[in-house]
Design a protein around this motif. Structure first.
Motif, PDB file in Angstrom:
ATOM      1  N   ASP A 101       6.584 -14.125   0.678  1.00 56.24           N
ATOM      2  CA  ASP A 101       6.093 -13.546  -0.572  1.00 56.24           C
ATOM      3  C   ASP A 101       5.232 -12.328  -0.226  1.00 56.24           C
ATOM      4  O   ASP A 101       4.005 -12.398  -0.202  1.00 56.24           O
ATOM      5  CB  ASP A 101       5.284 -14.599  -1.334  1.00 56.24           C
ATOM      6  CG  ASP A 101       4.738 -14.086  -2.664  1.00 56.24           C
ATOM      7  OD1 ASP A 101       5.238 -13.045  -3.148  1.00 56.24           O
ATOM      8  OD2 ASP A 101       3.809 -14.715  -3.195  1.00 56.24           O
ATOM      9  N   LEU A 102       5.883 -11.216   0.031  1.00 59.07           N
ATOM     10  CA  LEU A 102       5.168 -10.048   0.548  1.00 59.07           C
ATOM     11  C   LEU A 102       4.197  -9.455  -0.457  1.00 59.07           C
ATOM     12  O   LEU A 102       3.155  -8.925  -0.077  1.00 59.07           O
ATOM     13  CB  LEU A 102       6.172  -8.976   0.998  1.00 59.07           C
ATOM     14  CG  LEU A 102       7.073  -9.341   2.179  1.00 59.07           C
ATOM     15  CD1 LEU A 102       7.949  -8.157   2.549  1.00 59.07           C
ATOM     16  CD2 LEU A 102       6.250  -9.785   3.391  1.00 59.07           C
ATOM     17  N   ASP A 103       4.537  -9.511  -1.736  1.00 63.73           N
ATOM     18  CA  ASP A 103       3.640  -8.917  -2.726  1.00 63.73           C
ATOM     19  C   ASP A 103       2.629  -9.914  -3.289  1.00 63.73           C
ATOM     20  O   ASP A 103       1.793  -9.553  -4.123  1.00 63.73           O
ATOM     21  CB  ASP A 103       4.430  -8.259  -3.861  1.00 63.73           C
ATOM     22  CG  ASP A 103       5.292  -9.246  -4.635  1.00 63.73           C
ATOM     23  OD1 ASP A 103       5.326 -10.446  -4.262  1.00 63.73           O
ATOM     24  OD2 ASP A 103       5.937  -8.825  -5.609  1.00 63.73           O
ATOM     25  N   THR A 158      -4.847  -3.958   3.744  1.00 66.21           N
ATOM     26  CA  THR A 158      -4.042  -4.066   2.529  1.00 66.21           C
ATOM     27  C   THR A 158      -4.232  -5.382   1.786  1.00 66.21           C
ATOM     28  O   THR A 158      -3.704  -5.532   0.678  1.00 66.21           O
ATOM     29  CB  THR A 158      -2.562  -3.936   2.872  1.00 66.21           C
ATOM     30  OG1 THR A 158      -2.144  -5.048   3.684  1.00 66.21           O
ATOM     31  CG2 THR A 158      -2.298  -2.640   3.632  1.00 66.21           C
ATOM     32  N   GLY A 159      -4.927  -6.336   2.378  1.00 67.40           N
ATOM     33  CA  GLY A 159      -5.095  -7.635   1.731  1.00 67.40           C
ATOM     34  C   GLY A 159      -3.869  -8.515   1.789  1.00 67.40           C
ATOM     35  O   GLY A 159      -3.818  -9.548   1.098  1.00 67.40           O
ATOM     36  N   MET A 160      -2.857  -8.158   2.583  1.00 66.09           N
ATOM     37  CA  MET A 160      -1.663  -8.992   2.706  1.00 66.09           C
ATOM     38  C   MET A 160      -2.010 -10.298   3.411  1.00 66.09           C
ATOM     39  O   MET A 160      -2.868 -10.342   4.297  1.00 66.09           O
ATOM     40  CB  MET A 160      -0.569  -8.259   3.481  1.00 66.09           C
ATOM     41  CG  MET A 160      -0.031  -7.019   2.780  1.00 66.09           C
ATOM     42  SD  MET A 160       1.271  -6.179   3.733  1.00 66.09           S
ATOM     43  CE  MET A 160       2.599  -7.381   3.586  1.00 66.09           C
ATOM     44  N   SER A 161      -1.349 -11.377   3.016  1.00 71.04           N
ATOM     45  CA  SER A 161      -1.594 -12.692   3.609  1.00 71.04           C
ATOM     46  C   SER A 161      -1.165 -12.701   5.072  1.00 71.04           C
ATOM     47  O   SER A 161      -0.376 -11.853   5.524  1.00 71.04           O
ATOM     48  CB  SER A 161      -0.816 -13.762   2.847  1.00 71.04           C
ATOM     49  OG  SER A 161       0.585 -13.603   3.055  1.00 71.04           O
ATOM     50  N   PRO A 203      -5.064  -1.543  -6.290  1.00 65.20           N
ATOM     51  CA  PRO A 203      -6.234  -1.014  -5.569  1.00 65.20           C
ATOM     52  C   PRO A 203      -6.200  -1.302  -4.071  1.00 65.20           C
ATOM     53  O   PRO A 203      -6.909  -0.646  -3.307  1.00 65.20           O
ATOM     54  CB  PRO A 203      -7.412  -1.715  -6.251  1.00 65.20           C
ATOM     55  CG  PRO A 203      -6.817  -2.920  -6.920  1.00 65.20           C
ATOM     56  CD  PRO A 203      -5.433  -2.531  -7.311  1.00 65.20           C
ATOM     57  N   GLU A 204      -5.374  -2.266  -3.641  1.00 66.22           N
ATOM     58  CA  GLU A 204      -5.265  -2.538  -2.203  1.00 66.22           C
ATOM     59  C   GLU A 204      -4.548  -1.413  -1.457  1.00 66.22           C
ATOM     60  O   GLU A 204      -4.642  -1.291  -0.239  1.00 66.22           O
ATOM     61  CB  GLU A 204      -4.538  -3.870  -1.980  1.00 66.22           C
ATOM     62  CG  GLU A 204      -3.007  -3.813  -2.096  1.00 66.22           C
ATOM     63  CD  GLU A 204      -2.476  -3.606  -3.514  1.00 66.22           C
ATOM     64  OE1 GLU A 204      -1.281  -3.287  -3.656  1.00 66.22           O
ATOM     65  OE2 GLU A 204      -3.263  -3.777  -4.467  1.00 66.22           O
ATOM     66  N   ASP A 205      -3.829  -0.582  -2.207  1.00 66.03           N
ATOM     67  CA  ASP A 205      -3.146   0.595  -1.659  1.00 66.03           C
ATOM     68  C   ASP A 205      -2.190   0.232  -0.528  1.00 66.03           C
ATOM     69  O   ASP A 205      -2.094   0.933   0.482  1.00 66.03           O
ATOM     70  CB  ASP A 205      -4.168   1.633  -1.184  1.00 66.03           C
ATOM     71  CG  ASP A 205      -3.557   3.029  -1.056  1.00 66.03           C
ATOM     72  OD1 ASP A 205      -2.505   3.271  -1.682  1.00 66.03           O
ATOM     73  OD2 ASP A 205      -4.120   3.859  -0.330  1.00 66.03           O
ATOM     74  N   ARG A 206      -1.457  -0.838  -0.728  1.00 67.93           N
ATOM     75  CA  ARG A 206      -0.505  -1.279   0.302  1.00 67.93           C
ATOM     76  C   ARG A 206       0.508  -0.188   0.634  1.00 67.93           C
ATOM     77  O   ARG A 206       0.776   0.094   1.803  1.00 67.93           O
ATOM     78  CB  ARG A 206       0.208  -2.546  -0.182  1.00 67.93           C
ATOM     79  CG  ARG A 206       1.380  -2.990   0.667  1.00 67.93           C
ATOM     80  CD  ARG A 206       2.108  -4.141  -0.015  1.00 67.93           C
ATOM     81  NE  ARG A 206       3.404  -4.391   0.590  1.00 67.93           N
ATOM     82  CZ  ARG A 206       4.341  -5.172   0.047  1.00 67.93           C
ATOM     83  NH1 ARG A 206       4.115  -5.778  -1.107  1.00 67.93           N
ATOM     84  NH2 ARG A 206       5.498  -5.364   0.656  1.00 67.93           N
ATOM     85  N   ASN A 207       1.078   0.434  -0.400  1.00 67.24           N
ATOM     86  CA  ASN A 207       2.087   1.458  -0.145  1.00 67.24           C
ATOM     87  C   ASN A 207       1.485   2.735   0.426  1.00 67.24           C
ATOM     88  O   ASN A 207       2.128   3.432   1.221  1.00 67.24           O
ATOM     89  CB  ASN A 207       2.865   1.768  -1.428  1.00 67.24           C
ATOM     90  CG  ASN A 207       3.751   0.616  -1.858  1.00 67.24           C
ATOM     91  OD1 ASN A 207       4.126  -0.227  -1.051  1.00 67.24           O
ATOM     92  ND2 ASN A 207       4.074   0.566  -3.144  1.00 67.24           N
ATOM     93  N   GLY A 208       0.251   3.034   0.009  1.00 67.75           N
ATOM     94  CA  GLY A 208      -0.414   4.210   0.560  1.00 67.75           C
ATOM     95  C   GLY A 208      -0.665   4.075   2.054  1.00 67.75           C
ATOM     96  O   GLY A 208      -0.411   5.005   2.834  1.00 67.75           O
ATOM     97  N   TRP A 209      -1.138   2.908   2.473  1.00 65.07           N
ATOM     98  CA  TRP A 209      -1.383   2.683   3.895  1.00 65.07           C
ATOM     99  C   TRP A 209      -0.073   2.606   4.676  1.00 65.07           C
ATOM    100  O   TRP A 209       0.006   3.102   5.808  1.00 65.07           O
ATOM    101  CB  TRP A 209      -2.185   1.402   4.097  1.00 65.07           C
ATOM    102  CG  TRP A 209      -3.637   1.532   3.765  1.00 65.07           C
ATOM    103  CD1 TRP A 209      -4.329   0.903   2.770  1.00 65.07           C
ATOM    104  CD2 TRP A 209      -4.587   2.366   4.444  1.00 65.07           C
ATOM    105  NE1 TRP A 209      -5.637   1.282   2.769  1.00 65.07           N
ATOM    106  CE2 TRP A 209      -5.835   2.183   3.796  1.00 65.07           C
ATOM    107  CE3 TRP A 209      -4.509   3.239   5.526  1.00 65.07           C
ATOM    108  CZ2 TRP A 209      -6.987   2.843   4.205  1.00 65.07           C
ATOM    109  CZ3 TRP A 209      -5.653   3.901   5.937  1.00 65.07           C
ATOM    110  CH2 TRP A 209      -6.873   3.704   5.279  1.00 65.07           C
ATOM    111  N   ARG A 210       0.943   2.000   4.075  1.00 64.18           N
ATOM    112  CA  ARG A 210       2.215   1.895   4.789  1.00 64.18           C
ATOM    113  C   ARG A 210       2.843   3.281   4.963  1.00 64.18           C
ATOM    114  O   ARG A 210       3.364   3.599   6.026  1.00 64.18           O
ATOM    115  CB  ARG A 210       3.171   0.970   4.028  1.00 64.18           C
ATOM    116  CG  ARG A 210       4.435   0.634   4.812  1.00 64.18           C
ATOM    117  CD  ARG A 210       5.334  -0.298   4.035  1.00 64.18           C
ATOM    118  NE  ARG A 210       6.446  -0.778   4.838  1.00 64.18           N
ATOM    119  CZ  ARG A 210       7.451  -1.517   4.361  1.00 64.18           C
ATOM    120  NH1 ARG A 210       7.458  -1.884   3.097  1.00 64.18           N
ATOM    121  NH2 ARG A 210       8.428  -1.910   5.172  1.00 64.18           N
TER     122      ARG A 210
END
Length: 346
Positions: A101-103, A158-161, A203-210
């Motif tokens: 569950d990536l998102d 990114t706060g990903m698990s 706000p975690e900006d996952r795509n921005g950091w990736r």
């Protein structure tokens, strides 16, 4: 002017035209691109007209649907005025389900749970076409590199698990180093990629950091910070960085380092069409823009950056003025425009 620029001239035997283009060849379901190519869809016809006119010796297509048998790519290639004899198109990460569950929304198997966003395997992949022999046996595909294994990775921000971080690959589409024979002894290495847009998240900006780290991969590779030895010279970094150096959203540090770090040179390809379509509120040079997006406006997101040892003869973006040749085809084909650079063969 455009016709004169693109027609082969006396210097054709001494130069090599290398191009990249997100030609809008992605569809909403598997097999639909092949159908559109076979039936002569107007958008595909426009794509073909641009490619036939510019006639790159080497062309990286991004945003093109991949299929297991390469049928769509083969059909497109056969429809060109002069088909390419060599191509490379390994399976991209887009649409490849991760099993996690990536998102983090509690639902598995969605497009956002794929290694790269995609509603089916291969949606919006990459393909390399060449008139010079591709050394596919020596190609390096870095697309299985885990994001967390990139030196200096930002995945922890990114706060990903932990479960997601254990499987999440860095490449949203692919990162390739593909050598091509150019008849001068050492091959030309094509460093190809297509990054995720730095938007469509929270706000975690996952795509921005990736997006940042997909560009930073090439800094680590060329610096020798990865296990694989990089090419010492004669290479070209090309593809869709999905990031403008000055405008719209995104984390620009890695891209700006690539543009000014010394490994690469920026030919700064321009177009009259982009100049005429300038956004008044943008900070960057409008003549360098390569895409006409709804919302953020015109941006420079596509790049062809030769290594510092290569000599550049010419460069441009196929974004003609509204009344110029190819204007209608370029507008119909894609929001993004073909970027080309002519290099003098070593």
């Amino acid at each position: 002017m455009i016709a004169a620029l693109f027609l082969a001239g006396p210097a054709a035997a001494e130069t090599l035209r290398v191009a990249t283009w997100d030609a809008g060849l992605s569809r909403s379901g598997p097999g639909l691109l092949l159908q559109d190519i076979e039936k002569g869809d107007p958008q595909v016809v426009a794509v073909r007209e641009v490619i036939d006119t510019v006639s790159p010796d080497i062309l990286l297509l991004t945003g093109i649907d991949w299929d297991y048998d390469g049928q769509a790519l083969d059909a497109l290639n056969r429809s060109l005025a002069t088909p390419y004899p060599y191509f490379y198109a390994s399976r991209p990460n887009s649409g490849m389900q991760s099993g996690a569950d990536l998102d983090g929304n509690g639902v598995l198997g969605e497009a956002r749970d794929a290694q790269g966003y995609g509603r089916f395997p291969g949606q919006g992949g990459m393909a390399l076409l060449s008139r010079r022999p591709i050394r596919a046996d020596a190609a390096r595909d870095f697309s299985d590199l885990l994001w967390r294994d990139l030196p200096g990775s930002a995945i922890g921000k990114t706060g990903m698990s932990d479960e997601a971080q254990a499987v999440q690959r860095l490449s949203s589409s692919a990162h390739w180093d593909v050598p091509v024979e150019i008849g001068t002894g050492a091959p030309l290495h094509l460093l190809a990629f297509a990054a995720t847009p730095p938007v469509f998240d929270g706000p975690e900006d996952r795509n921005g950091w990736r997006n940042h780290d997909e560009a930073a991969f090439w800094l680590r590779y060329l610096d020798g910070d990865l296990p694989e030895t990089p090419p010492a010279r004669t290479y070209i970094l090309l593809g869709d960085a999905n990031l403008d150096p000055a405008d719209a959203e995104g984390r620009r540090a890695a891209l700006q380092s690539l543009l000014s770090g010394g490994f690469l040179q920026d030919p700064a390809p321009r177009s009259k069409g982009a100049e005429l379509a300038a956004d008044a509120d943008h900070k960057g040079d409008p003549g360098l823009d390569t895409a006409d997006f709804d919302g953020p406006g015109n941006l420079r997101v596509d790049y062809v950056l030769p290594s510092s040892d290569l000599k550049i003869a010419a460069a441009g973006v196929v974004w003609p003025a509204p009344d110029a040749p190819l204007a209608k085809a370029a507008a119909r084909a894609s929001r993004q425009k073909l970027v080309w650079v002519d290099i003098v063969l070593p």
